[in-house]
Design a protein around this motif. Structure first.
Motif, PDB file in Angstrom:
ATOM      1  N   GLU A 134      43.675  36.427  48.809  1.00 35.69           N
ATOM      2  CA  GLU A 134      43.751  38.043  48.519  1.00 35.69           C
ATOM      3  C   GLU A 134      44.614  38.387  47.383  1.00 35.69           C
ATOM      4  N   HIS A 190      35.637  39.108  38.729  1.00 34.88           N
ATOM      5  CA  HIS A 190      36.631  39.970  38.309  1.00 34.88           C
ATOM      6  C   HIS A 190      37.768  38.942  37.602  1.00 34.88           C
ATOM      7  N   GLN A 230      41.990  47.069  39.380  1.00 37.47           N
ATOM      8  CA  GLN A 230      42.932  47.687  40.701  1.00 37.47           C
ATOM      9  C   GLN A 230      42.136  47.572  41.871  1.00 37.47           C
ATOM     10  N   GLN A 231      41.566  46.573  42.176  1.00 39.05           N
ATOM     11  CA  GLN A 231      41.048  46.557  43.495  1.00 39.05           C
ATOM     12  C   GLN A 231      41.858  45.146  44.153  1.00 39.05           C
ATOM     13  N   VAL A 232      41.944  45.422  45.299  1.00 42.02           N
ATOM     14  CA  VAL A 232      42.443  44.160  46.318  1.00 42.02           C
ATOM     15  C   VAL A 232      41.148  43.417  46.937  1.00 42.02           C
ATOM     16  N   GLU A 241      45.017  41.154  43.564  1.00 39.32           N
ATOM     17  CA  GLU A 241      44.687  42.437  43.079  1.00 39.32           C
ATOM     18  C   GLU A 241      43.872  41.986  41.607  1.00 39.32           C
ATOM     19  N   THR A 242      42.851  42.725  41.309  1.00 40.88           N
ATOM     20  CA  THR A 242      42.325  42.590  40.223  1.00 40.88           C
ATOM     21  C   THR A 242      42.742  43.396  38.888  1.00 40.88           C
ATOM     22  N   SER A 257      42.310  38.465  37.357  1.00 43.45           N
ATOM     23  CA  SER A 257      43.528  38.987  37.971  1.00 43.45           C
ATOM     24  C   SER A 257      44.592  38.350  37.484  1.00 43.45           C
ATOM     25  N   CYS A 272      36.939  44.748  34.515  1.00 43.25           N
ATOM     26  CA  CYS A 272      38.042  43.675  34.448  1.00 43.25           C
ATOM     27  C   CYS A 272      37.695  42.989  32.879  1.00 43.25           C
TER      28      CYS A 272
END
Ligand SMILES: [Zn+2]
Length: 69
Positions: A31, A14, A37-39, A33-34, A16, A57
């Motif tokens: 941790e 991904h 929109q995913q964590v 966020e990509t 970020s 991405c």
């Protein structure tokens, strides 16, 4: 220099916009966020860099880089 960074996580590569703590990669377990929109939790293992690129991405990264309108 682009504002995003590639990060292997959850079985895909991904991208970020998160700031990196050190060096040229996010440490495993970070941790973030990509662009899709995913964590996710970063996986900095050697094998993880061989995972496929996340399609969403990739699209967003190309847009940010100005490669596509
Ligand atoms: Zn993604």
């Amino acid at each position: 220099m682009y504002p995003f960074h590639w990060v292997p996580a959850a079985g895909q590569r991904h991208a970020s916009l998160a700031e990196k703590a050190v060096g040229c990669a996010y440490p495993s377990g970070t941790e973030l966020e990509t662009l899709c929109q995913q964590v996710v939790s970063a996986d900095n293992s050697e094998l993880a860099w061989l995972w496929g690129t996340c399609v969403e991405c990739n699209r967003e990264a190309r847009r940010l880089a100005g490669v596509e309108p």
